[in-house]
Scaffold this motif. Structure first.
Motif, PDB file in Angstrom:
ATOM      1  N   LYS A 115       0.838  -1.205   0.000  1.00  0.00           N
ATOM      2  CA  LYS A 115       0.000   0.000   0.000  1.00  0.00           C
ATOM      3  C   LYS A 115       0.873   1.257   0.000  1.00  0.00           C
ATOM      4  CE  LYS A 115      -3.415   2.205   3.010  1.00  0.00           C
ATOM      5  NZ  LYS A 115      -4.198   2.013   4.248  1.00  0.00           N
ATOM      6  N   GLN A 116       1.912   1.267   0.821  1.00  0.00           N
ATOM      7  CA  GLN A 116       2.815   2.416   0.878  1.00  0.00           C
ATOM      8  C   GLN A 116       3.549   2.583  -0.445  1.00  0.00           C
ATOM      9  OE1 GLN A 116       5.210   1.326   4.294  1.00  0.00           O
ATOM     10  NE2 GLN A 116       4.127   2.800   5.593  1.00  0.00           N
ATOM     11  N   VAL A 119       1.296   4.138  -3.089  1.00  0.00           N
ATOM     12  CA  VAL A 119       1.097   5.576  -2.878  1.00  0.00           C
ATOM     13  C   VAL A 119       2.334   6.355  -3.331  1.00  0.00           C
ATOM     14  CG1 VAL A 119       0.794   7.377  -1.129  1.00  0.00           C
ATOM     15  CG2 VAL A 119      -0.621   5.321  -1.056  1.00  0.00           C
ATOM     16  N   THR A 143      -6.048   9.378   3.999  1.00  0.00           N
ATOM     17  CA  THR A 143      -5.300   8.125   4.081  1.00  0.00           C
ATOM     18  C   THR A 143      -4.093   8.165   3.167  1.00  0.00           C
ATOM     19  OG1 THR A 143      -7.326   6.923   4.607  1.00  0.00           O
ATOM     20  CG2 THR A 143      -5.469   5.612   3.821  1.00  0.00           C
ATOM     21  N   VAL A 144      -4.256   8.746   1.974  1.00  0.00           N
ATOM     22  CA  VAL A 144      -3.121   8.874   1.047  1.00  0.00           C
ATOM     23  C   VAL A 144      -2.032   9.717   1.698  1.00  0.00           C
ATOM     24  CG1 VAL A 144      -2.361   9.877  -1.144  1.00  0.00           C
ATOM     25  CG2 VAL A 144      -4.449   8.523  -1.069  1.00  0.00           C
ATOM     26  N   SER A 146      -1.443  10.407   4.935  1.00  0.00           N
ATOM     27  CA  SER A 146      -0.792   9.773   6.088  1.00  0.00           C
ATOM     28  C   SER A 146       0.063   8.587   5.654  1.00  0.00           C
ATOM     29  CB  SER A 146      -1.831   9.340   7.130  1.00  0.00           C
ATOM     30  OG  SER A 146      -2.705   8.366   6.592  1.00  0.00           O
ATOM     31  N   THR A 147      -0.427   7.826   4.675  1.00  0.00           N
ATOM     32  CA  THR A 147       0.360   6.694   4.166  1.00  0.00           C
ATOM     33  C   THR A 147       1.635   7.187   3.510  1.00  0.00           C
ATOM     34  OG1 THR A 147      -1.665   5.412   3.828  1.00  0.00           O
ATOM     35  CG2 THR A 147       0.304   4.681   2.649  1.00  0.00           C
ATOM     36  N   ARG A 150       4.135   8.322   6.239  1.00  0.00           N
ATOM     37  CA  ARG A 150       4.800   7.188   6.892  1.00  0.00           C
ATOM     38  C   ARG A 150       5.778   6.501   5.941  1.00  0.00           C
ATOM     39  NH1 ARG A 150      -0.350   6.682   9.061  1.00  0.00           N
ATOM     40  NH2 ARG A 150      -0.951   5.104   7.525  1.00  0.00           N
ATOM     41  N   ALA A 151       5.394   6.372   4.675  1.00  0.00           N
ATOM     42  CA  ALA A 151       6.269   5.710   3.697  1.00  0.00           C
ATOM     43  C   ALA A 151       7.553   6.509   3.494  1.00  0.00           C
ATOM     44  CB  ALA A 151       5.535   5.525   2.373  1.00  0.00           C
TER      45      ALA A 151
END
Length: 194
Positions: A115-116, A119, A143-144, A146-147, A150-151
């Protein structure tokens, strides 16, 4: 599917295959797997081509199919990898700095969850907006964001870890070279004294 739609799909593939293969290559690290991913996505899209009303969105549709397919493959994989404390050195065949940077980036993208990685690829390589990325992945813009945050933090940490490990190896090699040079120097002085 009508004969006209088949021809339209063939023309679409002919004109967009290079760009789509680049997208697939960014989603999976192995070039052969990228070709397989694109081929599978094209086969899945072919059966639904007449259902895509706005053909200008075909790239986004196909990218989504590639991401879903890659996720299916990832979930079905056998865990043959063994976690280790020390990561292996990244091999770089081309000596140019740009190629080395790209190889390093492709290598460290492997540490991200699917998922990361999706994105990051869509936002930074495909240069899609947050809203376009959210639509392509079926998630909210929050969500995009925040992801992605984090990525990118994970990628920065991985780069720092690799830099520290690389510096340690260089210092270790330098220390051995200095000790060897010191021994050679001592032998030379002993010979001169004799």
């Amino acid at each position: 599917m009508s004969h006209g739609e088949v021809l339209e799909f063939e023309e679409y593939v002919r004109t967009r295959q290079d760009a789509l293969l680049r997208s697939a290559r960014r989603l999976v690290p192995d070039p052969v797997d990228a070709q397989d991913l694109l081929q599978t996505a094209l086969a899945r899209t072919y059966g639904r081509w007449d259902g895509i009303a706005d053909k200008s969105l075909a790239d986004a549709y196909l990218r989504r199919v590639m991401i879903n397919t890659r996720t299916e493959w990832w979930r079905a994989r056998k865990l043959e990898e063994v976690p280790t404390e020390q990561l292996p050195d990244a091999s770089v065949e081309d000596a140019t700095e740009q190629h080395a940077d790209r190889a390093l980036l492709m290598d460290i993208l492997k540490v991200l969850a699917p998922k990361q990685r999706s994105v990051v690829v869509l936002r930074h390589w495909e240069q899609m907006s947050t809203e376009e990325t959210a639509a392509a992945l079926g998630m909210s813009t929050g969500t995009v964001k925040s992801t992605l945050h984090r990525a990118l933090a994970r990628l920065r940490q991985e780069l720092e870890n690799r830099a520290v490990a690389s510096d340690a190896r260089v210092l270790e090699r330098g220390g051995r070279a200095e000790r060897a040079a010191g021994r050679v120097h001592e032998r030379g002085r002993e010979r001169c004294a004799a």
